[in-house]
Design an enzyme around this catalytic site. Sequence first.
Site, short mmCIF file in Angstrom:
data_model
loop_
_atom_site.label_atom_id
_atom_site.label_comp_id
_atom_site.label_asym_id
_atom_site.label_seq_id
_atom_site.Cartn_x
_atom_site.Cartn_y
_atom_site.Cartn_z
CG LEU A 153 19.09 2.88 -4.32
CD1 LEU A 153 19.63 4.01 -3.45
CD2 LEU A 153 20.18 1.86 -4.63
CD GLU A 155 11.95 3.27 2.26
OE1 GLU A 155 11.51 2.86 3.33
OE2 GLU A 155 11.47 4.24 1.65
CG ASN A 226 9.30 2.16 -8.64
OD1 ASN A 226 10.11 1.25 -8.64
ND2 ASN A 226 9.40 3.21 -7.86
CB CYS A 278 8.66 4.01 -4.04
SG CYS A 278 10.08 4.65 -3.15
CE LYS A 281 7.51 9.79 -4.07
NZ LYS A 281 8.27 10.00 -5.25
NE ARG A 345 8.34 8.10 3.73
CZ ARG A 345 9.32 8.54 2.96
NH1 ARG A 345 9.32 9.78 2.53
NH2 ARG A 345 10.31 7.73 2.61
C1 UGA Z 1 10.55 0.21 -4.65
C2 UGA Z 1 11.29 -0.53 -5.79
O1 UGA Z 1 11.29 -1.93 -5.54
C3 UGA Z 1 12.72 -0.02 -5.93
O2 UGA Z 1 13.36 -0.65 -7.04
C4 UGA Z 1 12.69 1.50 -6.14
O3 UGA Z 1 13.99 2.05 -6.28
C5 UGA Z 1 11.99 2.15 -4.96
O4 UGA Z 1 10.64 1.62 -4.86
C6 UGA Z 1 11.95 3.63 -5.18
O5 UGA Z 1 11.28 4.10 -6.09
O6 UGA Z 1 12.69 4.38 -4.50
P1 UGA Z 1 10.49 0.00 -1.97
O7 UGA Z 1 9.44 1.04 -2.01
O8 UGA Z 1 11.62 0.13 -1.01
O9 UGA Z 1 11.21 -0.13 -3.43
O10 UGA Z 1 9.77 -1.36 -1.65
P2 UGA Z 1 9.49 -2.77 -2.35
O11 UGA Z 1 10.41 -3.78 -1.79
O12 UGA Z 1 9.47 -2.64 -3.81
O13 UGA Z 1 8.01 -3.08 -1.79
C7 UGA Z 1 6.93 -2.18 -2.04
C8 UGA Z 1 5.64 -2.67 -1.41
O14 UGA Z 1 5.12 -3.78 -2.12
C9 UGA Z 1 5.73 -3.11 0.05
O15 UGA Z 1 4.61 -2.60 0.76
C10 UGA Z 1 5.66 -4.63 -0.02
O16 UGA Z 1 5.12 -5.19 1.15
C11 UGA Z 1 4.74 -4.80 -1.22
N1 UGA Z 1 4.90 -6.09 -1.91
C12 UGA Z 1 6.08 -6.41 -2.50
C13 UGA Z 1 3.82 -6.95 -2.01
O17 UGA Z 1 2.72 -6.68 -1.50
N2 UGA Z 1 3.97 -8.12 -2.69
C14 UGA Z 1 5.15 -8.46 -3.29
O18 UGA Z 1 5.20 -9.55 -3.90
C15 UGA Z 1 6.22 -7.59 -3.18
#
Ligand code: UGA
Length: 448
Positions: A153, A155, A226, A278, A281, A345
């Site tokens: 999932l 966020e 991840n 996520c 960590k 976080r």
């Molecule tokens: C992430 C995963 O996408 C989920 O599939 C997973 O279930 C979740 O971790 C978890 O382990 O619980 P999330 O942490 O909610 O989800 O956020 P993401 O949408 O994946 O983004 C993570 C970070 O990457 C953000 O800071 C975002 O700004 C950054 N990001 C994302 C980039 O810098 N560039 C991108 O192209 C995409």
Amino acid sequence: MRLSVIGCGYVGLVTGACLAEAGHEVMCTDVDAGRIAKLKAGEVPIYEHHLDKILASAGKNGKISYTADGGEAIRFGEAIFICVGTPPRNDGSADLSAIDYVAQQIAAEARSPKLVVEKSTVPARTGIELQRALTAYSRGGNAFRVASNPEFLREGTAVEDFFHPDRIVVGVEDPAAGEQLREIYRPILERKFSCPVHNGKCPDTHKAEFLVTTISSAELIKHASNSFLALKISYANVLADLCEQIGANVEEVTHAIGLDPRIGTQFLKAGLGFGGFCFPKDIQAFISLAATVGVDFEILKAAERVNKQRIERFLGKINKALWVVKGKRVAVLGLAFKANTDDIRFAPALEVIRRLAEEGAEIHATDPEALEKAKKQFPQVHFHEDPYKALESAHAALVCTEWDVYKKLDWDRAAKVMARKLVIDGRNLYSPEKMKQLGFEYVSFGRE
Ligand code: UGA
């Protein structure tokens, strides 16, 4: 089916609420009695799109209940979902003490056989240890079957992701556990639920795959997934650095490479890098797990290093543009680690603020959802709900989160109140040409 959920954080609440909405009877518990009291009073302690709606409807239909008594929750369910935190320890490995505590509680409180499902993100082999702990603490009284059911999932779109997953992974050691989990997810797999996201008009996407694996594979799939996404982001960020030196445009490069379906266009957005609870960590825990079995995950170490350097690069751009930071008034647009969440976080914006405050900048920050959380951490920062107030008299606007409201910001209006028309964009939200036309000095990543 009667289900218990232990841990009412992001994962637990979304899991509990969605499974209740899908027709199961769910009882949730948490060691934080205050949180349970809030939930009982109808308050939703986290910001997650659609969650309030489904918690309210599941509550009204009597499908979800809350208790501060862990024993009561454990006795309630035929299956127990463990959704407790696994924060990083100093060496990067996951702290599994909450899982161990829950195992002891389940063994002591259960009065009938249980399927114990790890939903928390845990390193591979945790399931084996969990099974051992349950057997050891129960003194042979009760039969426990352990399964791993990692969540994918995001966020902000967690409810949508829960109802429309690409895959549901269940790691089991015996087929009966796999069948029980298939039964739990049947409404999702067969699309027999009233979708709270699309109000009955769900897009015709492909159906979720139900994958049955070993417990260790399921645990590994979560970290591998991840870490790969984090790797992709870091790759795009190194490309951005290269583009800056060569005079190419990273957006053009990542768009073109992403059109190859073997690569894909997602998670190639260059900028300030990844944050949240996520990726940072999980990548550390994966490196640490690999090290314990003698595997050097060098490629992930590099991805982590690149991500940490993003803050330095951003600060470098700020210093270069402002010349002297001390005494300058800066507007920080965005505090959450990404858009559509109030979660700060490991948000890159926080480290940026910390460093600029050390250098003596006067910081005015804004965010659509995360202000309350950030206020507690930064008493010296001025917070504004209205972005235009944060921009007033600013010598620079720093974009740290990719919120839609900032994509649509009226820069003509902003220009009238800013002291200097300077935007340093950590998320590549705007077209450099358009910003130039508006008379702004505009700095972004990989597009100089
Ligand atoms: C992430 C995963 O996408 C989920 O599939 C997973 O279930 C979740 O971790 C978890 O382990 O619980 P999330 O942490 O909610 O989800 O956020 P993401 O949408 O994946 O983004 C993570 C970070 O990457 C953000 O800071 C975002 O700004 C950054 N990001 C994302 C980039 O810098 N560039 C991108 O192209 C995409």
